[in-house]
Design a protein around this motif. Structure first.
Motif, PDB file in Angstrom:
ATOM      1  N   GLN A  34       0.830  -1.204   0.000  1.00 11.57           N
ATOM      2  CA  GLN A  34       0.000   0.000   0.000  1.00 11.57           C
ATOM      3  C   GLN A  34       0.866   1.256   0.000  1.00 11.57           C
ATOM      4  O   GLN A  34       1.756   1.421   0.837  1.00 11.57           O
ATOM      5  N   LEU A  35       0.564   2.168  -0.944  1.00 11.57           N
ATOM      6  CA  LEU A  35       1.289   3.432  -1.051  1.00 11.57           C
ATOM      7  C   LEU A  35       0.496   4.590  -0.456  1.00 11.57           C
ATOM      8  O   LEU A  35       1.072   5.525   0.113  1.00 11.57           O
ATOM      9  N   ALA A  36      -0.816   4.546  -0.613  1.00 13.43           N
ATOM     10  CA  ALA A  36      -1.701   5.584  -0.079  1.00 13.43           C
ATOM     11  C   ALA A  36      -3.026   4.913   0.262  1.00 13.43           C
ATOM     12  O   ALA A  36      -3.142   3.683   0.214  1.00 13.43           O
ATOM     13  N   SER A  37      -4.033   5.706   0.569  1.00 13.98           N
ATOM     14  CA  SER A  37      -5.298   5.157   1.043  1.00 13.98           C
ATOM     15  C   SER A  37      -5.843   4.056   0.147  1.00 13.98           C
ATOM     16  O   SER A  37      -6.126   2.952   0.599  1.00 13.98           O
ATOM     17  N   ASN A  38      -5.972   4.337  -1.134  1.00 14.02           N
ATOM     18  CA  ASN A  38      -6.517   3.346  -2.077  1.00 14.02           C
ATOM     19  C   ASN A  38      -5.559   3.080  -3.238  1.00 14.02           C
ATOM     20  O   ASN A  38      -5.995   2.747  -4.339  1.00 14.02           O
ATOM     21  N   THR A  39      -4.269   3.243  -2.970  1.00  9.35           N
ATOM     22  CA  THR A  39      -3.251   3.043  -4.005  1.00  9.35           C
ATOM     23  C   THR A  39      -2.272   1.965  -3.552  1.00  9.35           C
ATOM     24  O   THR A  39      -1.768   2.004  -2.429  1.00  9.35           O
ATOM     25  N   TRP A  40      -2.013   1.029  -4.454  1.00  8.52           N
ATOM     26  CA  TRP A  40      -1.165  -0.122  -4.129  1.00  8.52           C
ATOM     27  C   TRP A  40      -0.113  -0.315  -5.210  1.00  8.52           C
ATOM     28  O   TRP A  40      -0.393  -0.157  -6.401  1.00  8.52           O
ATOM     29  N   GLN A  41       1.093  -0.676  -4.770  1.00 11.43           N
ATOM     30  CA  GLN A  41       2.156  -1.110  -5.692  1.00 11.43           C
ATOM     31  C   GLN A  41       2.054  -2.627  -5.837  1.00 11.43           C
ATOM     32  O   GLN A  41       2.054  -3.358  -4.839  1.00 11.43           O
ATOM     33  N   VAL A  42       1.959  -3.101  -7.080  1.00  5.00           N
ATOM     34  CA  VAL A  42       1.769  -4.533  -7.330  1.00  5.00           C
ATOM     35  C   VAL A  42       3.032  -5.127  -7.952  1.00  5.00           C
ATOM     36  O   VAL A  42       3.593  -4.561  -8.905  1.00  5.00           O
ATOM     37  N   LEU A  43       3.464  -6.260  -7.418  1.00  9.26           N
ATOM     38  CA  LEU A  43       4.539  -7.068  -8.005  1.00  9.26           C
ATOM     39  C   LEU A  43       3.967  -8.453  -8.272  1.00  9.26           C
ATOM     40  O   LEU A  43       3.492  -9.127  -7.345  1.00  9.26           O
ATOM     41  N   TRP A  44       4.006  -8.871  -9.531  1.00 11.54           N
ATOM     42  CA  TRP A  44       3.421 -10.159  -9.932  1.00 11.54           C
ATOM     43  C   TRP A  44       4.515 -10.992 -10.583  1.00 11.54           C
ATOM     44  O   TRP A  44       5.059 -10.618 -11.609  1.00 11.54           O
ATOM     45  N   SER A  74      11.071 -11.186 -18.417  1.00 13.72           N
ATOM     46  CA  SER A  74      11.874 -12.232 -17.797  1.00 13.72           C
ATOM     47  C   SER A  74      13.071 -11.636 -17.068  1.00 13.72           C
ATOM     48  O   SER A  74      13.727 -10.724 -17.578  1.00 13.72           O
ATOM     49  N   ASP A  75      13.344 -12.159 -15.863  1.00 11.43           N
ATOM     50  CA  ASP A  75      14.552 -11.767 -15.145  1.00 11.43           C
ATOM     51  C   ASP A  75      15.578 -12.899 -15.130  1.00 11.43           C
ATOM     52  O   ASP A  75      16.541 -12.875 -14.380  1.00 11.43           O
ATOM     53  N   GLY A  76      15.356 -13.905 -15.979  1.00  7.65           N
ATOM     54  CA  GLY A  76      16.264 -15.043 -16.070  1.00  7.65           C
ATOM     55  C   GLY A  76      15.762 -16.273 -15.348  1.00  7.65           C
ATOM     56  O   GLY A  76      16.097 -17.395 -15.718  1.00  7.65           O
ATOM     57  N   THR A  77      14.945 -16.093 -14.308  1.00  3.52           N
ATOM     58  CA  THR A  77      14.408 -17.231 -13.559  1.00  3.52           C
ATOM     59  C   THR A  77      12.888 -17.227 -13.502  1.00  3.52           C
ATOM     60  O   THR A  77      12.277 -18.262 -13.249  1.00  3.52           O
ATOM     61  N   ALA A  78      12.270 -16.057 -13.690  1.00  4.93           N
ATOM     62  CA  ALA A  78      10.812 -15.951 -13.639  1.00  4.93           C
ATOM     63  C   ALA A  78      10.384 -14.769 -14.496  1.00  4.93           C
ATOM     64  O   ALA A  78      11.219 -14.084 -15.105  1.00  4.93           O
ATOM     65  N   TRP A  79       9.070 -14.538 -14.545  1.00  4.90           N
ATOM     66  CA  TRP A  79       8.508 -13.460 -15.363  1.00  4.90           C
ATOM     67  C   TRP A  79       7.843 -12.454 -14.436  1.00  4.90           C
ATOM     68  O   TRP A  79       6.934 -12.794 -13.677  1.00  4.90           O
ATOM     69  N   ILE A  80       8.290 -11.203 -14.518  1.00  2.00           N
ATOM     70  CA  ILE A  80       7.918 -10.175 -13.554  1.00  2.00           C
ATOM     71  C   ILE A  80       7.098  -9.079 -14.227  1.00  2.00           C
ATOM     72  O   ILE A  80       7.419  -8.624 -15.329  1.00  2.00           O
ATOM     73  N   ALA A  81       6.040  -8.643 -13.533  1.00  2.00           N
ATOM     74  CA  ALA A  81       5.264  -7.473 -13.954  1.00  2.00           C
ATOM     75  C   ALA A  81       5.012  -6.603 -12.725  1.00  2.00           C
ATOM     76  O   ALA A  81       4.706  -7.117 -11.647  1.00  2.00           O
ATOM     77  N   THR A  82       5.154  -5.307 -12.875  1.00  2.00           N
ATOM     78  CA  THR A  82       4.889  -4.367 -11.784  1.00  2.00           C
ATOM     79  C   THR A  82       3.992  -3.245 -12.303  1.00  2.00           C
ATOM     80  O   THR A  82       4.127  -2.815 -13.453  1.00  2.00           O
ATOM     81  N   TRP A  83       3.082  -2.776 -11.470  1.00  5.65           N
ATOM     82  CA  TRP A  83       2.224  -1.653 -11.836  1.00  5.65           C
ATOM     83  C   TRP A  83       1.593  -1.066 -10.573  1.00  5.65           C
ATOM     84  O   TRP A  83       1.687  -1.649  -9.483  1.00  5.65           O
ATOM     85  N   VAL A  84       0.971   0.094 -10.710  1.00  2.53           N
ATOM     86  CA  VAL A  84       0.296   0.762  -9.613  1.00  2.53           C
ATOM     87  C   VAL A  84      -1.211   0.548  -9.759  1.00  2.53           C
ATOM     88  O   VAL A  84      -1.772   0.741 -10.842  1.00  2.53           O
ATOM     89  N   LEU A  85      -1.823   0.138  -8.662  1.00  3.30           N
ATOM     90  CA  LEU A  85      -3.242  -0.214  -8.656  1.00  3.30           C
ATOM     91  C   LEU A  85      -4.032   0.875  -7.922  1.00  3.30           C
ATOM     92  O   LEU A  85      -3.766   1.158  -6.754  1.00  3.30           O
TER      93      LEU A  85
END
Length: 333
Positions: A34-44, A74-85
């Motif tokens: 959680q970054l703010a009240s209704n804002t989240w940083q997502v790592l998948w 790809s980071d070499g071992t897995a597949w990463i996605a990041t975004w703000v929700l």
């Protein structure tokens, strides 16, 4: 005797050679910070399957914008996605679904880190691909999740399992075997904790190679043993297992590093993971012992005749599989 069962188990070992070049423990990982009240940083983080992301996707609550992530990299071992929700309301009490998980064998860990409350860890499985985000997270979810991780890691990790099996074949005295397994657990708990806390930082490929070498050592001990003479690993199995357990702990640490350990519940997670590993080892040994006992009681004559060749064949099978892993891992440096 253990010998006939060892012979039957040897055929299965050759199948394990192809599956054992990497740990089976590779769950997905979804982190919501959680970054703010209704804002989240997502790592998948999606597991890698033959150079492509596993066919699963995280579906976040419907009242959040962009409840699906961008294309992973790809980071070499897995597949990463990041975004703000961005969400219209609190996500607690809403559902997160891992689409496609019911068709996989892997699990997915969810780490939720709110600003005003303690973090929590949930676990998606193929049987439960959808979960409701709890209103009041507890440490119990961390304990249960990481216990299952440790339990499944030892039962699905081919190299660790083969080490325990080689020890089972070599050490005939039950109390010595129990002492050796306990020493192995104590040792890998030490290095696992040190590596997770950042005190130790050893590259993964050399650790994996030495783990394979430890199995080669036990295979040689099996092949060189003689009736009436105790090898080093038979006289002092707890010392041998403690030394090798330190190395295997670094391998466990690599598995945990792939999925992350909650900083606020790090000791609970480590404790649960190690207890899970120990439970898996004891279950494996108990199943082997029960199968041998049933075989001896039902077919005693065949058991005695097959014992002449069973142990050396098993020793060679273990040696061939572990040497294959050793060469493969060294060549991958």
């Amino acid at each position: 005797m253990k010998r006939l069962f060892c012979l039957l188990f040897s055929g299965w070992l050759m199948f394990a050679a192809q599956a054992g070049h990497a740990h089976a423990l590779d769950p997905g990982y979804l982190d919501l910070r959680q970054l703010a009240s209704n804002t989240w940083q997502v790592l998948w983080r999606k597991p890698d399957v033959n150079g492509r992301p596993m066919g699963i996707d995280a579906i976040l609550p419907a009242h959040c914008a962009q409840n699906r992530g961008p294309e992973p990299r790809s980071d070499g071992t897995a597949w990463i996605a990041t975004w703000v929700l961005e969400c219209e309301d609190d996500i607690a009490g809403h559902t997160i679904t891992i689409e496609g998980l019911e068709q996989q064998r892997n699990d997915v860990l969810l780490r939720i880190q709110p600003i005003s409350s303690e973090p929590s860890t949930l676990r998606f499985t193929p049987e439960t691909p959808a979960l409701i985000i709890p209103e009041q997270p507890t440490t119990w979810s961390v304990l249960s999740s990481y216990f299952r991780l440790g339990f499944e890691h030892i039962l699905e990790g081919w190299d660790h399992l083969l080490f325990v099996f080689a020890l089972f074949v070599l050490v005939r005295d039950p109390w010595r075997l129990v002492g050796a397994v306990t020493a192995f657990t104590v040792a890998h708990s030490i290095t696992l904790a040190l590596a997770t806390l950042g005190v130790l930082n050893v590259p993964g490929p050399p650790v994996e190679a030495v783990i394979a070498l430890s199995i080669v050592f036990l295979a040689l001990e099996i092949l060189n043993r003689k009736d009436g003479e105790l090898r080093l690993s038979e006289q002092y199995p707890w010392i041998v297992c403690f030394c090798f357990g330190l190395l295997h702990g670094l391998g466990f640490a690599g598995a945990l590093a792939d999925i992350g350990v909650p900083a606020e519940d790090i000791f609970a997670a480590l404790l649960a993971f190690n207890i899970g590993v120990e439970a898996g080892q004891l279950l494996f040994i108990a199943v082997l012992s029960a199968l041998i006992l049933v075989w001896r009681l039902t077919l005693p004559a065949i058991s005695q005749r097959a014992g002449v060749v069973a142990v050396p064949v098993t020793g060679y099978a273990i040696g061939c599989v572990s040497m294959y892993w050793l060469v493969e891992r060294v060549s991958g440096f």
